[in-house]
Design a protein around this motif. Sequence first.
Motif, PDB file in Angstrom:
ATOM      1  N   UNK A 157       0.828  -1.204   0.000  1.00 37.05           N
ATOM      2  CA  UNK A 157       0.000   0.000   0.000  1.00 37.05           C
ATOM      3  C   UNK A 157       0.865   1.256   0.000  1.00 37.05           C
ATOM      4  N   UNK A 158       1.960   1.222   0.737  1.00 39.89           N
ATOM      5  CA  UNK A 158       2.867   2.369   0.764  1.00 39.89           C
ATOM      6  C   UNK A 158       3.504   2.580  -0.606  1.00 39.89           C
ATOM      7  N   UNK A 159       3.876   1.465  -1.262  1.00 39.57           N
ATOM      8  CA  UNK A 159       4.494   1.560  -2.586  1.00 39.57           C
ATOM      9  C   UNK A 159       3.531   2.157  -3.610  1.00 39.57           C
ATOM     10  N   UNK A 160       2.255   1.905  -3.446  1.00 35.96           N
ATOM     11  CA  UNK A 160       1.255   2.412  -4.392  1.00 35.96           C
ATOM     12  C   UNK A 160       1.124   3.934  -4.360  1.00 35.96           C
ATOM     13  N   UNK A 161       1.725   4.564  -3.363  1.00 36.97           N
ATOM     14  CA  UNK A 161       1.654   6.034  -3.259  1.00 36.97           C
ATOM     15  C   UNK A 161       2.504   6.721  -4.324  1.00 36.97           C
ATOM     16  N   UNK A 162       3.436   5.982  -4.934  1.00 32.91           N
ATOM     17  CA  UNK A 162       4.219   6.551  -6.027  1.00 32.91           C
ATOM     18  C   UNK A 162       5.566   7.095  -5.616  1.00 32.91           C
ATOM     19  N   UNK A 163       6.112   7.982  -6.439  1.00 32.11           N
ATOM     20  CA  UNK A 163       7.490   8.449  -6.285  1.00 32.11           C
ATOM     21  C   UNK A 163       7.717   9.272  -5.026  1.00 32.11           C
ATOM     22  N   UNK A 164       6.671   9.851  -4.459  1.00 29.68           N
ATOM     23  CA  UNK A 164       6.842  10.653  -3.249  1.00 29.68           C
ATOM     24  C   UNK A 164       6.950   9.801  -1.989  1.00 29.68           C
ATOM     25  N   UNK A 165       6.606   8.528  -2.114  1.00 36.18           N
ATOM     26  CA  UNK A 165       6.676   7.622  -0.965  1.00 36.18           C
ATOM     27  C   UNK A 165       7.961   6.810  -1.053  1.00 36.18           C
ATOM     28  N   UNK A 166       8.972   7.214  -0.322  1.00 34.12           N
ATOM     29  CA  UNK A 166      10.270   6.557  -0.394  1.00 34.12           C
ATOM     30  C   UNK A 166      10.450   5.633   0.812  1.00 34.12           C
ATOM     31  N   UNK A 167      10.693   4.384   0.513  1.00 42.25           N
ATOM     32  CA  UNK A 167      10.844   3.342   1.520  1.00 42.25           C
ATOM     33  C   UNK A 167      12.313   3.224   1.914  1.00 42.25           C
ATOM     34  N   UNK A 168      12.584   2.885   3.173  1.00 43.26           N
ATOM     35  CA  UNK A 168      13.961   2.724   3.641  1.00 43.26           C
ATOM     36  C   UNK A 168      14.198   1.287   4.087  1.00 43.26           C
ATOM     37  N   UNK A 169      15.229   0.674   3.515  1.00 44.36           N
ATOM     38  CA  UNK A 169      15.631  -0.675   3.900  1.00 44.36           C
ATOM     39  C   UNK A 169      16.999  -0.562   4.566  1.00 44.36           C
ATOM     40  N   UNK A 170      17.053  -0.904   5.834  1.00 44.04           N
ATOM     41  CA  UNK A 170      18.288  -0.796   6.619  1.00 44.04           C
ATOM     42  C   UNK A 170      18.766  -2.200   6.958  1.00 44.04           C
ATOM     43  N   UNK A 171      19.834  -2.639   6.314  1.00 41.69           N
ATOM     44  CA  UNK A 171      20.339  -3.994   6.535  1.00 41.69           C
ATOM     45  C   UNK A 171      20.977  -4.130   7.903  1.00 41.69           C
ATOM     46  N   UNK A 172      21.671  -3.099   8.354  1.00 42.65           N
ATOM     47  CA  UNK A 172      22.332  -3.179   9.656  1.00 42.65           C
ATOM     48  C   UNK A 172      21.315  -3.435  10.771  1.00 42.65           C
ATOM     49  N   UNK A 173      20.224  -2.676  10.765  1.00 40.42           N
ATOM     50  CA  UNK A 173      19.204  -2.843  11.806  1.00 40.42           C
ATOM     51  C   UNK A 173      18.139  -3.864  11.424  1.00 40.42           C
ATOM     52  N   UNK A 174      18.199  -4.349  10.178  1.00 40.56           N
ATOM     53  CA  UNK A 174      17.260  -5.350   9.653  1.00 40.56           C
ATOM     54  C   UNK A 174      15.817  -4.866   9.746  1.00 40.56           C
ATOM     55  N   UNK A 175      15.582  -3.679   9.195  1.00 36.88           N
ATOM     56  CA  UNK A 175      14.239  -3.108   9.198  1.00 36.88           C
ATOM     57  C   UNK A 175      13.892  -2.536   7.825  1.00 36.88           C
ATOM     58  N   UNK A 176      12.599  -2.565   7.529  1.00 32.28           N
ATOM     59  CA  UNK A 176      12.043  -1.863   6.370  1.00 32.28           C
ATOM     60  C   UNK A 176      11.056  -0.852   6.922  1.00 32.28           C
ATOM     61  N   UNK A 177      11.212   0.423   6.508  1.00 33.69           N
ATOM     62  CA  UNK A 177      10.377   1.498   7.036  1.00 33.69           C
ATOM     63  C   UNK A 177       9.629   2.178   5.904  1.00 33.69           C
ATOM     64  N   UNK A 178       8.329   2.336   6.087  1.00 32.70           N
ATOM     65  CA  UNK A 178       7.498   2.976   5.077  1.00 32.70           C
ATOM     66  C   UNK A 178       7.730   4.481   5.077  1.00 32.70           C
ATOM     67  N   UNK A 179       7.137   5.148   4.095  1.00 33.47           N
ATOM     68  CA  UNK A 179       7.295   6.602   3.977  1.00 33.47           C
ATOM     69  C   UNK A 179       6.679   7.350   5.147  1.00 33.47           C
ATOM     70  N   UNK A 180       5.722   6.715   5.851  1.00 31.64           N
ATOM     71  CA  UNK A 180       5.100   7.382   6.997  1.00 31.64           C
ATOM     72  C   UNK A 180       5.637   6.881   8.337  1.00 31.64           C
ATOM     73  N   UNK A 181       6.740   6.112   8.280  1.00 32.10           N
ATOM     74  CA  UNK A 181       7.437   5.741   9.507  1.00 32.10           C
ATOM     75  C   UNK A 181       7.077   4.405  10.118  1.00 32.10           C
ATOM     76  N   UNK A 182       6.222   3.639   9.473  1.00 33.48           N
ATOM     77  CA  UNK A 182       5.893   2.309   9.993  1.00 33.48           C
ATOM     78  C   UNK A 182       7.046   1.366   9.692  1.00 33.48           C
ATOM     79  N   UNK A 183       7.521   0.642  10.693  1.00 30.99           N
ATOM     80  CA  UNK A 183       8.735  -0.164  10.546  1.00 30.99           C
ATOM     81  C   UNK A 183       8.456  -1.649  10.753  1.00 30.99           C
ATOM     82  N   UNK A 184       9.135  -2.466   9.953  1.00 30.63           N
ATOM     83  CA  UNK A 184       8.983  -3.922  10.039  1.00 30.63           C
ATOM     84  C   UNK A 184      10.370  -4.551  10.117  1.00 30.63           C
TER      85      UNK A 184
END
Length: 201
Positions: free
Chosen positions: A131-158
């Motif tokens: 759903x976050x990806x569907x927001x388009x180019x303004x929604x930039x996702x962060x993948x942090x390998x060191x901390x092993x997290x994926x964070x959405x553009x609005x700050x939700x982290x997995x």
Amino acid sequence: MDKFTTLTGVAAPMPLVNIDTDMIIPKQFLKTIQRSGLGKNLFDEMRYDQQGNEIPDFVLNQPAYRNAEVIVAGDNFGCGSSREHAPWALLDFGIRCVISTSFADIFFNNCFKNGILPVVLPQEAVDALMEDAKKGANARMTVDLESQTVTTSDGQSFAFEVDAFRKHCLLNGLDDIGLTLEKAAAIDSFEATAGQARPWV
């Protein structure tokens, strides 16, 4: 191989299940042994019509996703034949991370060997990232390998799991050749000793 530490970029939503390696890079493009140049043929039969024109509805042809660095995909990504050209094509296009609920084993292993991080997450997490990806180019996702997290553009982290050795290799940009070269001094020492002991070899 380029290091993978933290990636912040556009994520393309691809909710299809069972995206196989022939869909990723069709068989007619497997003649090359070069890792570069395959990006233009990534998802070729989904991106182009029979005349070679772009299919506007395909996600990577849409302006918001032309520079995507992450794919959020349906279940069982990378199934089918074991062609290493599949991660080569993804990487050449600019994809550094694929997120799904599951991957085919050989494709999964090939990703790590080519500098791509495959992230396995539960369905609920993948749904939220989709759903976050569907927001388009303004929604930039962060993948942090060191901390092993994926964070959405609005700050939700997995949080995701990754094998410690594979994590080490990605963080340090070590493919199989790089791992071997880490032992270069020991290899040189062995060859010198062996050469003296068995000069006829």
